[in-house]
Design an enzyme around this catalytic site. Structure first.
Site, PDB file in Angstrom:
ATOM      1  N   SER A 289       0.854  -1.193   0.000  1.00  0.00           N
ATOM      2  CA  SER A 289       0.000   0.000   0.000  1.00  0.00           C
ATOM      3  C   SER A 289       0.888   1.240   0.000  1.00  0.00           C
ATOM      4  CB  SER A 289      -0.878   0.025   1.256  1.00  0.00           C
ATOM      5  OG  SER A 289      -1.585   1.243   1.347  1.00  0.00           O
TER       6      SER A 289
ATOM      7  N   TYR B  71      -2.623   0.153  10.381  1.00  0.00           N
ATOM      8  CA  TYR B  71      -2.596  -0.323   8.992  1.00  0.00           C
ATOM      9  C   TYR B  71      -1.231  -0.020   8.361  1.00  0.00           C
ATOM     10  CZ  TYR B  71      -4.087  -0.919   4.088  1.00  0.00           C
ATOM     11  OH  TYR B  71      -4.200  -1.318   2.771  1.00  0.00           O
TER      12      TYR B  71
END
Ligand SMILES: NC(=O)c1ccc[n+]([C@@H]2O[C@H](COP(=O)([O-])OP(=O)(O)OC[C@H]3O[C@@H](n4cnc5c(N)ncnc54)[C@H](O)[C@@H]3O)[C@@H](O)[C@H]2O)c1
Length: 245
Positions: free
Chosen positions: A138, A151
């Site tokens: 990501s 995250y």
């Protein structure tokens, strides 16, 4: 056609980016193993995609034993394995102070432990076939984004797993990662009608949210057997967000 007959396992491919990657591989003639936690979701996805070039490899990536089992099933059903796409993942945001141990374990087990142990299980077969691995990391693994430290911690680990695995598995197995910015999947919409996504749209110079196929195509590109010298690469597909920081 370099993808003809290529045997590919995509974790977390019952929807979103993983399903889009399955479509991209199938369009190029690959054979694809679909994974999700629930048998029913996997069966539904195979029916929806509607081709004989699909097999089922259900299982929960949060457990090392099941991650091994998913890879073993895929190898058995596909008759071998050439590409592992470590895509399954979950997201949550919120302040660091509010993160519980339960949330921490949930996210790290799926986003980090599952990737590590699925890869471990696939190494002998990928080594034999001179195959490759693609991670769905990501943009959050490349920079510290506001209000999503847990995250970001998990995706930072995926980014560095990509580097470490690329080093240790060379020259037999290439390992690369896509690092998407916001993508229009259930992860962003919550599975229903999306609310106000203006902040996410404005996050990148492109001022929009990516379509899942834009990431699926990039995963396919990194997995291309002709990309023989590319390993340890982190491909940001984030509308220019990291480039403009
Ligand atoms: N959507 C985004 O904006 C975005 C941005 C960057 C990175 N990513 C990453 O892309 C990947 C795919 O996310 P998405 O946006 O398609 O989300 P999604 O929620 O639409 O899909 C996630 C997939 O992972 C599967 N999954 C979740 N937990 C699992 C488990 N324990 N075992 C097996 N499968 C499991 C789900 O069944 C589903 O198929 C994730 O790793 C995510 O972190 C997404």
């Amino acid at each position: 056609m370099s993808y003809e007959g290529l045997r590919v396992l995509i974790t977390g491919s019952t929807r979103g980016i993983g399903k889009a990657a399955a479509v991209a591989f199938l369009e190029r003639g690959a054979l694809v193993a679909i994974n999700g936690r629930r048998d029913g979701d996997v069966a539904r996805t195979i029916t929806e995609l509607g081709t004989d070039n699909l097999v089922a490899a259900p299982g929960d990536l949060a457990s090392a034993a099941q991650a091994h089992g998913v890879v073993e099933t895929a190898i058995k059903e596909l008759g071998g394995l050439d590409v592992l796409v470590n895509n399954a993942g979950v997201y949550a945001d919120g302040p660091i102070e509010d993160v519980t141990e339960e949330q921490y374990d949930w996210m790290m087990n799926i986003n980090v432990k599952g990737v590590f142990f699925a890869t471990q299980a696939a190494i002998p077969e990928l080594r034999r076939n001179k195959g490759n691995i693609v991670m769905t990391a990501s943009e959050s693994g490349l920079s510290g984004n506001r209000n999503s430290a847990l995250y970001g911690t998990s995706k930072g680990a995926v980014v560095n797993m990509t580097r470490a695995f690329a080093h240790d598995l060379a020259p037999d197995i290439r390992v690369n990662a896509v690092c998407p910015g916001a993508v229009m999947t259930d992860m962003v919409t919550g599975g229903g009608e999306p609310g106000d996504l203006t902040d996410l749209e404005n996050f990148s110079p492109m001022q929009r949210i990516a379509d899942p196929m834009e990431i699926g195509e990039a995963i396919c590109f990194l997995a291309d057997p002709n990309q023989r010298f590319m390993t340890g690469a982190l491909l940001a597909i984030d509308g220019g967000a990291t480039a403009s920081r």
